[in-house]
Design a protein around this motif. Structure first.
Motif, PDB file in Angstrom:
ATOM      1  N   GLN A 113       0.822  -1.210   0.000  1.00  0.00           N
ATOM      2  CA  GLN A 113       0.000   0.000   0.000  1.00  0.00           C
ATOM      3  C   GLN A 113       0.857   1.262   0.000  1.00  0.00           C
ATOM      4  O   GLN A 113       0.436   2.314  -0.496  1.00  0.00           O
ATOM      5  CB  GLN A 113      -0.962   0.013   1.198  1.00  0.00           C
ATOM      6  CG  GLN A 113      -0.318   0.122   2.576  1.00  0.00           C
ATOM      7  CD  GLN A 113       0.018  -1.224   3.186  1.00  0.00           C
ATOM      8  OE1 GLN A 113       0.248  -2.185   2.455  1.00  0.00           O
ATOM      9  NE2 GLN A 113       0.033  -1.294   4.509  1.00  0.00           N
ATOM     10  N   TYR A 114       2.079   1.156   0.529  1.00  0.00           N
ATOM     11  CA  TYR A 114       2.998   2.298   0.514  1.00  0.00           C
ATOM     12  C   TYR A 114       3.526   2.534  -0.898  1.00  0.00           C
ATOM     13  O   TYR A 114       3.631   3.673  -1.356  1.00  0.00           O
ATOM     14  CB  TYR A 114       4.162   2.043   1.476  1.00  0.00           C
ATOM     15  CG  TYR A 114       3.819   2.190   2.930  1.00  0.00           C
ATOM     16  CD1 TYR A 114       4.411   3.176   3.707  1.00  0.00           C
ATOM     17  CD2 TYR A 114       2.917   1.337   3.550  1.00  0.00           C
ATOM     18  CE1 TYR A 114       4.105   3.310   5.057  1.00  0.00           C
ATOM     19  CE2 TYR A 114       2.597   1.461   4.891  1.00  0.00           C
ATOM     20  CZ  TYR A 114       3.191   2.452   5.645  1.00  0.00           C
ATOM     21  OH  TYR A 114       2.872   2.587   6.969  1.00  0.00           O
ATOM     22  N   GLU A 115       3.864   1.449  -1.568  1.00  0.00           N
ATOM     23  CA  GLU A 115       4.335   1.550  -2.950  1.00  0.00           C
ATOM     24  C   GLU A 115       3.235   2.108  -3.850  1.00  0.00           C
ATOM     25  O   GLU A 115       3.495   2.957  -4.718  1.00  0.00           O
ATOM     26  CB  GLU A 115       4.769   0.170  -3.453  1.00  0.00           C
ATOM     27  CG  GLU A 115       6.041  -0.377  -2.809  1.00  0.00           C
ATOM     28  CD  GLU A 115       7.297   0.267  -3.373  1.00  0.00           C
ATOM     29  OE1 GLU A 115       7.196   1.277  -4.091  1.00  0.00           O
ATOM     30  OE2 GLU A 115       8.390  -0.258  -3.076  1.00  0.00           O
ATOM     31  N   ALA A 116       2.012   1.653  -3.644  1.00  0.00           N
ATOM     32  CA  ALA A 116       0.895   2.121  -4.472  1.00  0.00           C
ATOM     33  C   ALA A 116       0.650   3.608  -4.263  1.00  0.00           C
ATOM     34  O   ALA A 116       0.384   4.345  -5.229  1.00  0.00           O
ATOM     35  CB  ALA A 116      -0.358   1.314  -4.132  1.00  0.00           C
ATOM     36  N   LEU A 117       0.763   4.059  -3.020  1.00  0.00           N
ATOM     37  CA  LEU A 117       0.549   5.479  -2.731  1.00  0.00           C
ATOM     38  C   LEU A 117       1.647   6.335  -3.347  1.00  0.00           C
ATOM     39  O   LEU A 117       1.375   7.415  -3.901  1.00  0.00           O
ATOM     40  CB  LEU A 117       0.484   5.692  -1.216  1.00  0.00           C
ATOM     41  CG  LEU A 117       0.171   7.114  -0.734  1.00  0.00           C
ATOM     42  CD1 LEU A 117      -1.128   7.622  -1.337  1.00  0.00           C
ATOM     43  CD2 LEU A 117       0.106   7.152   0.787  1.00  0.00           C
ATOM     44  N   ARG A 118       2.880   5.869  -3.283  1.00  0.00           N
ATOM     45  CA  ARG A 118       3.978   6.610  -3.907  1.00  0.00           C
ATOM     46  C   ARG A 118       3.789   6.682  -5.425  1.00  0.00           C
ATOM     47  O   ARG A 118       4.009   7.737  -6.035  1.00  0.00           O
ATOM     48  CB  ARG A 118       5.330   5.972  -3.565  1.00  0.00           C
ATOM     49  CG  ARG A 118       6.526   6.644  -4.247  1.00  0.00           C
ATOM     50  CD  ARG A 118       7.846   6.088  -3.751  1.00  0.00           C
ATOM     51  NE  ARG A 118       8.157   6.549  -2.415  1.00  0.00           N
ATOM     52  CZ  ARG A 118       8.730   7.712  -2.131  1.00  0.00           C
ATOM     53  NH1 ARG A 118       9.031   8.552  -3.119  1.00  0.00           N
ATOM     54  NH2 ARG A 118       8.998   8.045  -0.895  1.00  0.00           N
ATOM     55  N   GLU A 119       3.387   5.575  -6.036  1.00  0.00           N
ATOM     56  CA  GLU A 119       3.162   5.560  -7.477  1.00  0.00           C
ATOM     57  C   GLU A 119       2.054   6.534  -7.852  1.00  0.00           C
ATOM     58  O   GLU A 119       2.162   7.286  -8.831  1.00  0.00           O
ATOM     59  CB  GLU A 119       2.797   4.136  -7.911  1.00  0.00           C
ATOM     60  CG  GLU A 119       2.411   4.002  -9.378  1.00  0.00           C
ATOM     61  CD  GLU A 119       3.552   4.326 -10.329  1.00  0.00           C
ATOM     62  OE1 GLU A 119       3.256   4.695 -11.489  1.00  0.00           O
ATOM     63  OE2 GLU A 119       4.727   4.222  -9.915  1.00  0.00           O
ATOM     64  N   GLN A 120       0.992   6.542  -7.088  1.00  0.00           N
ATOM     65  CA  GLN A 120      -0.123   7.438  -7.378  1.00  0.00           C
ATOM     66  C   GLN A 120       0.287   8.900  -7.220  1.00  0.00           C
ATOM     67  O   GLN A 120      -0.091   9.748  -8.029  1.00  0.00           O
ATOM     68  CB  GLN A 120      -1.302   7.128  -6.452  1.00  0.00           C
ATOM     69  CG  GLN A 120      -2.500   8.044  -6.668  1.00  0.00           C
ATOM     70  CD  GLN A 120      -3.686   7.668  -5.796  1.00  0.00           C
ATOM     71  OE1 GLN A 120      -3.778   6.540  -5.325  1.00  0.00           O
ATOM     72  NE2 GLN A 120      -4.594   8.609  -5.576  1.00  0.00           N
ATOM     73  N   ALA A 121       1.084   9.192  -6.182  1.00  0.00           N
ATOM     74  CA  ALA A 121       1.469  10.571  -5.905  1.00  0.00           C
ATOM     75  C   ALA A 121       2.446  11.116  -6.932  1.00  0.00           C
ATOM     76  O   ALA A 121       2.445  12.319  -7.223  1.00  0.00           O
ATOM     77  CB  ALA A 121       2.073  10.671  -4.508  1.00  0.00           C
ATOM     78  N   THR A 122       3.301  10.248  -7.480  1.00  0.00           N
ATOM     79  CA  THR A 122       4.358  10.709  -8.374  1.00  0.00           C
ATOM     80  C   THR A 122       4.038  10.537  -9.856  1.00  0.00           C
ATOM     81  O   THR A 122       4.761  11.058 -10.709  1.00  0.00           O
ATOM     82  CB  THR A 122       5.673   9.971  -8.065  1.00  0.00           C
ATOM     83  OG1 THR A 122       5.466   8.553  -8.169  1.00  0.00           O
ATOM     84  CG2 THR A 122       6.155  10.293  -6.656  1.00  0.00           C
ATOM     85  N   SER A 123       2.969   9.818 -10.167  1.00  0.00           N
ATOM     86  CA  SER A 123       2.651   9.564 -11.568  1.00  0.00           C
ATOM     87  C   SER A 123       1.859  10.695 -12.210  1.00  0.00           C
ATOM     88  O   SER A 123       1.666  10.720 -13.428  1.00  0.00           O
ATOM     89  CB  SER A 123       1.857   8.258 -11.706  1.00  0.00           C
ATOM     90  OG  SER A 123       0.635   8.345 -10.992  1.00  0.00           O
ATOM     91  N   SER A 124       1.383  11.622 -11.391  1.00  0.00           N
ATOM     92  CA  SER A 124       0.598  12.738 -11.918  1.00  0.00           C
ATOM     93  C   SER A 124       1.016  14.019 -11.214  1.00  0.00           C
ATOM     94  O   SER A 124       1.398  13.996 -10.039  1.00  0.00           O
ATOM     95  CB  SER A 124      -0.897  12.493 -11.694  1.00  0.00           C
ATOM     96  OG  SER A 124      -1.649  13.665 -12.000  1.00  0.00           O
ATOM     97  N   ASN A 125       0.933  15.130 -11.929  1.00  0.00           N
ATOM     98  CA  ASN A 125       1.258  16.426 -11.344  1.00  0.00           C
ATOM     99  C   ASN A 125       0.004  17.191 -10.947  1.00  0.00           C
ATOM    100  O   ASN A 125       0.068  18.367 -10.576  1.00  0.00           O
ATOM    101  CB  ASN A 125       2.075  17.268 -12.342  1.00  0.00           C
ATOM    102  CG  ASN A 125       2.774  18.432 -11.664  1.00  0.00           C
ATOM    103  OD1 ASN A 125       3.250  18.305 -10.535  1.00  0.00           O
ATOM    104  ND2 ASN A 125       2.810  19.581 -12.326  1.00  0.00           N
ATOM    105  N   ALA A 126      -1.138  16.532 -10.984  1.00  0.00           N
ATOM    106  CA  ALA A 126      -2.400  17.183 -10.644  1.00  0.00           C
ATOM    107  C   ALA A 126      -2.466  17.428  -9.146  1.00  0.00           C
ATOM    108  O   ALA A 126      -2.021  16.585  -8.348  1.00  0.00           O
ATOM    109  CB  ALA A 126      -3.567  16.320 -11.091  1.00  0.00           C
ATOM    110  N   PRO A 127      -3.006  18.561  -8.705  1.00  0.00           N
ATOM    111  CA  PRO A 127      -3.171  18.820  -7.259  1.00  0.00           C
ATOM    112  C   PRO A 127      -4.009  17.718  -6.609  1.00  0.00           C
ATOM    113  O   PRO A 127      -5.009  17.272  -7.168  1.00  0.00           O
ATOM    114  CB  PRO A 127      -3.893  20.170  -7.219  1.00  0.00           C
ATOM    115  CG  PRO A 127      -3.570  20.814  -8.527  1.00  0.00           C
ATOM    116  CD  PRO A 127      -3.474  19.692  -9.521  1.00  0.00           C
ATOM    117  N   GLY A 128      -3.572  17.255  -5.440  1.00  0.00           N
ATOM    118  CA  GLY A 128      -4.300  16.221  -4.726  1.00  0.00           C
ATOM    119  C   GLY A 128      -4.016  14.816  -5.180  1.00  0.00           C
ATOM    120  O   GLY A 128      -4.697  13.872  -4.760  1.00  0.00           O
ATOM    121  N   SER A 129      -2.967  14.628  -5.998  1.00  0.00           N
ATOM    122  CA  SER A 129      -2.671  13.290  -6.520  1.00  0.00           C
ATOM    123  C   SER A 129      -2.223  12.316  -5.433  1.00  0.00           C
ATOM    124  O   SER A 129      -2.285  11.104  -5.632  1.00  0.00           O
ATOM    125  CB  SER A 129      -1.589  13.368  -7.602  1.00  0.00           C
ATOM    126  OG  SER A 129      -0.380  13.903  -7.063  1.00  0.00           O
ATOM    127  N   GLY A 130      -1.772  12.830  -4.299  1.00  0.00           N
ATOM    128  CA  GLY A 130      -1.334  11.954  -3.212  1.00  0.00           C
ATOM    129  C   GLY A 130      -2.361  11.782  -2.112  1.00  0.00           C
ATOM    130  O   GLY A 130      -2.039  11.271  -1.040  1.00  0.00           O
TER     131      GLY A 130
END
Length: 523
Positions: A113-130
């Motif tokens: 779940q930590y890896e998934a959250l990092r991937e989600q946060a860094t894969s997009s530059n949209a506000p609130g991606s993390g």
């Protein structure tokens, strides 16, 4: 000049001994006091290339004197043995460390779940991606920044990055700064101009202490306790919550530490799957040393062990110690801080949308209820961190689960260099465990706390300082009967007060440690 052969010179004439047989060779060497073992001599020549010179054993020895035999172990052979042992030990330690670093890295493999959250946060530059569920987060911080290095440096950059990952619409930033001067104030102005979310960034020239409660020292002086001052400063950063229209999900308290913004997302949303009363990071004063031992207590309320991995003493509550050894992301504790801590916001603002937490007010006269705030202990000679006391106030009464966790996957440092090294040093920190266990025993960790085992709200006999101005020292230690506190595990017998003439950061120069009165404690 060519080296001389085995021979002697008499009267200036050189005479060589012609060695024609093994017996002749032995006789000749007896003349020089040497006994040569040719096989060993040849082997030592080969080994000499790989063994350090200090460890090489000479391939010949002097023939013992007929009249006196040397002791079997002389000083030189003992020295060689010590050097050999040291060399072997060093090699073993190096191999042990390399093996641990490569095959048994500690807290280096993130849970899915930590890896998934990092991937989600860094894969997009949209506000609130993390921020997967778009939760509302209130960020609170206290600064002392006379050089503007925090509000105008990497710390501020990371805070702005964190706001972007959370989403500006989901975030509120509250910073209280005092006694930092014009440079610090100007830096805060620049940070305010760059902050994209709702915010309250307050800079005061000086924190007025006149309204803070004071205690009377044995010499008659009235002083503010250090913890009283620190609690007031932290509460200043929480003031916007009193009038906030937004119902927040989390309150993140952030120290002046260096951190990875994505790791803060993991602390807030992934620790115990986001189900906690409080979740703390782990802070380091150098790449090896845990810092905030004053505020941290294991699940049994015991103080810390020596401040390197696994931090908690096996002689305390083994559940916390074993959680760390097993690499858990939610290490069960009674209290922690670790440079940053995420709280369930229920405890800091009223909310009709959530079930009210179980509070001490339901079972005691302590009158503790939400919204909670930081505080100090009232006993004169009893010291406890405000960061521990807030956890004591909000924790679950369940002795098996406090609802408070420390997350060793999330680490912060008090300098950029320290933070940069943390990813490396944690790979072999598990190797410290046996050393930690031995040092704890030798040093007597965890420290004894006479009040730790008291059952909250039960009637107990305690030794406290009772003010009596008729006495020369202004009071005396006496045994009294009273209700036990729910937060006694946080404290120890000590007293620190603020220096009235000093303003600014609460460092070693800003407060004074007051020794116990000469009368001492009753037996």
């Amino acid at each position: 000049m060519a080296p001389h052969s085995e021979g002697e010179t008499w009267g200036g004439h050189h005479e060589s001994l012609e060695l024609t047989s093994r017996d002749d060779a032995q006789d000749a060497n007896l003349l020089t006091g040497r006994v040569v073992n040719r096989g060993k001599y040849q082997v030592s020549n080969l080994l000499g290339h790989v063994i350090p010179s200090t460890l090489r054993y000479t391939s010949y020895r002097r023939a013992p004197s007929p009249s006196r035999r040397r002791p079997r172990f002389c000083g030189r052979s003992l020295a060689r043995s010590c050097v050999s042992l040291s060399y072997i030990t060093l090699v073993i330690v190096i191999l042990y460390s390399i093996t641990g670093f490569i095959f048994f890295p500690n807290y280096s493999t993130l849970p899915p779940q930590y890896e998934a959250l990092r991937e989600q946060a860094t894969s997009s530059n949209a506000p609130g991606s993390g921020n997967p569920k778009q939760q509302k987060v209130f960020i609170a911080s206290n600064l002392y920044d006379p050089h503007g290095q925090l509000a105008d440096g990497p710390w501020a950059d990371n805070v702005l990055r964190l706001i972007h990952l959370l989403g500006p619409d989901n975030t509120y930033l509250s910073i209280y700064e005092n006694d930092s001067g014009d440079v610090g104030s100007d830096a805060m102005d620049r940070l305010r101009a760059k902050t994209p979310c709702n915010n309250t960034l307050v800079v005061e020239d000086h924190l007025d202490r006149s309204g803070l409660p004071k205690i009377t020292l044995v010499d008659g002086r009235k002083r503010v306790k250090r913890i009283t001052y620190l609690a007031e400063v932290r509460n200043k950063a929480l003031e916007p919550l009193a009038d906030a229209e937004t119902i927040f999900d989390k309150v993140l308290f952030l120290n002046d530490v260096y951190f990875d913004p994505v790791e803060i997302l993991q602390l807030i949303f992934a620790t115990n799957d986001g189900n906690y009363r409080a979740a703390c990071a782990v802070d380091f004063i150098n790449p090896f040393k845990f810092y905030d031992t004053f505020a941290s207590r294991d699940l049994g309320g015991y103080s810390m062990g020596v401040p390197f991995f696994p931090w908690f003493s096996r002689g305390g509550d083994p559940r916390t110690h074993d959680d760390v050894i097993q690499g858990k992301d939610a290490v069960r504790v009674r209290s922690c801080w670790g440079g940053m801590v995420s709280f369930d916001a229920t405890f800091f603002q009223p909310s009709d949308e959530k079930i009210a937490p179980i509070t001490a007010s339901e079972i005691s006269p302590a009158n503790l209820s939400a919204p909670y705030r930081f505080r100090a202990e009232e006993d004169t000679y009893w010291e406890a961190s405000e960061c521990c006391l807030i956890h004591a106030d909000i924790q679950s009464p369940d002795h098996e689960q406090s609802g408070i966790f420390m997350n060793p996957f999330v680490r912060v440092g008090y300098t950029p260099r320290t933070h940069a090294w943390l990813g490396f040093t944690k790979r072999f920190e598990a190797l410290y465990t046996p050393v930690h266990y031995l040092v704890d025993i030798i040093a007597g960790f965890p420290h004894h706390n006479a009040r730790r085992e008291e059952e909250p709200w039960s009637e107990v006999d305690e030794v406290v300082w009772v003010i009596d101005e008729s006495l020369e020292e202004g009071g005396s230690f006496q045994q009294v009967t009273r209700l036990a506190s729910h937060s006694a595990f946080c404290g120890h017998r000590a007293l620190s007060v603020m220096n009235e003439e000093y303003s600014g950061e609460v460092d070693i120069d800003s407060y004074e440690k007051i020794p116990l009165p000469s009368g001492g404690l009753p037996s």
